[in-house]
Design a protein around this motif. Structure first.
Motif, PDB file in Angstrom:
ATOM      1  N   SER A 144      -4.739  10.975   6.507  1.00  0.00           N
ATOM      2  CA  SER A 144      -4.209   9.763   5.386  1.00  0.00           C
ATOM      3  C   SER A 144      -4.742   8.668   5.142  1.00  0.00           C
ATOM      4  N   ASN A 145      -4.747   8.088   4.292  1.00  0.00           N
ATOM      5  CA  ASN A 145      -4.847   6.625   3.728  1.00  0.00           C
ATOM      6  C   ASN A 145      -4.138   5.695   2.764  1.00  0.00           C
ATOM      7  N   PRO A 146      -4.584   4.570   2.712  1.00  0.00           N
ATOM      8  CA  PRO A 146      -3.680   3.857   2.213  1.00  0.00           C
ATOM      9  C   PRO A 146      -4.700   3.752   0.450  1.00  0.00           C
ATOM     10  N   SER A 197       5.466   1.479  -1.623  1.00  0.00           N
ATOM     11  CA  SER A 197       5.325   2.549  -1.609  1.00  0.00           C
ATOM     12  C   SER A 197       6.351   3.233  -1.944  1.00  0.00           C
ATOM     13  N   ARG A 205      -8.167   4.173  -5.212  1.00  0.00           N
ATOM     14  CA  ARG A 205      -8.973   3.594  -4.109  1.00  0.00           C
ATOM     15  C   ARG A 205     -10.560   2.535  -3.867  1.00  0.00           C
ATOM     16  N   MET A 228       0.557  -1.262   0.226  1.00  0.00           N
ATOM     17  CA  MET A 228       0.342  -0.225   0.258  1.00  0.00           C
ATOM     18  C   MET A 228       0.822   1.178  -0.335  1.00  0.00           C
ATOM     19  N   VAL A 229       0.848   2.409  -0.399  1.00  0.00           N
ATOM     20  CA  VAL A 229       1.022   3.415  -1.009  1.00  0.00           C
ATOM     21  C   VAL A 229       0.052   4.714   0.406  1.00  0.00           C
ATOM     22  N   LYS A 230       0.838   6.550   1.175  1.00  0.00           N
ATOM     23  CA  LYS A 230      -0.203   6.199   1.920  1.00  0.00           C
ATOM     24  C   LYS A 230      -0.615   7.690   0.964  1.00  0.00           C
ATOM     25  N   GLN A 231      -1.488   7.837   1.144  1.00  0.00           N
ATOM     26  CA  GLN A 231      -1.740   8.804   0.627  1.00  0.00           C
ATOM     27  C   GLN A 231      -2.028   9.750   0.935  1.00  0.00           C
TER      28      GLN A 231
END
Length: 143
Positions: free
Chosen positions: A68-70, A137, A116, A2-5
């Motif tokens: 933030s969200n993944p 990430s 998402r 997952m990438v942190k947005q």
């Protein structure tokens, strides 16, 4: 994978977006991708940054409402039909997508699609099983 947005709530006021970019610039944080969803009164700025944890702190200290969200980042060939194939995997596995945005990276000829979804674990499993390249990430922050 997952990438942190980073998400920033912005009032629709002249110069407000420039305050965000100025804060990031002053702290040597690079924007990799961004997307703004807006209404008449406010907008939600969604960003992929090279230093998301640091960005969340400095933006909050500057008075912004930050969360933030993944999200999942896919690398797809930058040719017609490849996005359709990746999205078909999600649809075939009954995974609902909330939104997506895309950009072309500097390091390869791939396009990067940020999505998402309602069930990220199932999405990751289905995408990987079907040969869709999911980026880490580190790969995304380093673009």
């Amino acid at each position: 994978m997952m990438v942190k947005q980073i998400n920033v709530f912005l009032e629709n006021q002249m110069g407000r977006l420039a305050e965000v970019t100025g804060t990031l610039a002053a702290n040597n944080i690079d924007i990799r991708a961004l997307y703004i969803a807006d209404t008449t009164d406010f907008g939600i700025l969604r960003m992929i940054l090279d230093k998301p944890q640091e960005a969340q702190i400095v933006l909050a200290q500057a008075g912004f409402t930050v969360s933030s969200n993944p999200v999942i980042a896919l690398a797809i060939d930058d040719v017609p039909g490849t996005l359709d194939a990746a999205l078909a995997v999600l649809s075939e596995n009954n995974i609902s997508m909330e939104y997506l945005y895309a950009f072309v990276g500097r390091a390869s000829s791939d396009a990067v699609v940020v999505i998402r979804v309602d069930n990220p674990d199932e999405a990751l499993k289905a995408l990987c099983k079907n040969g869709v390249k999911v980026l880490s990430s580190e790969e995304v922050y380093g673009i």
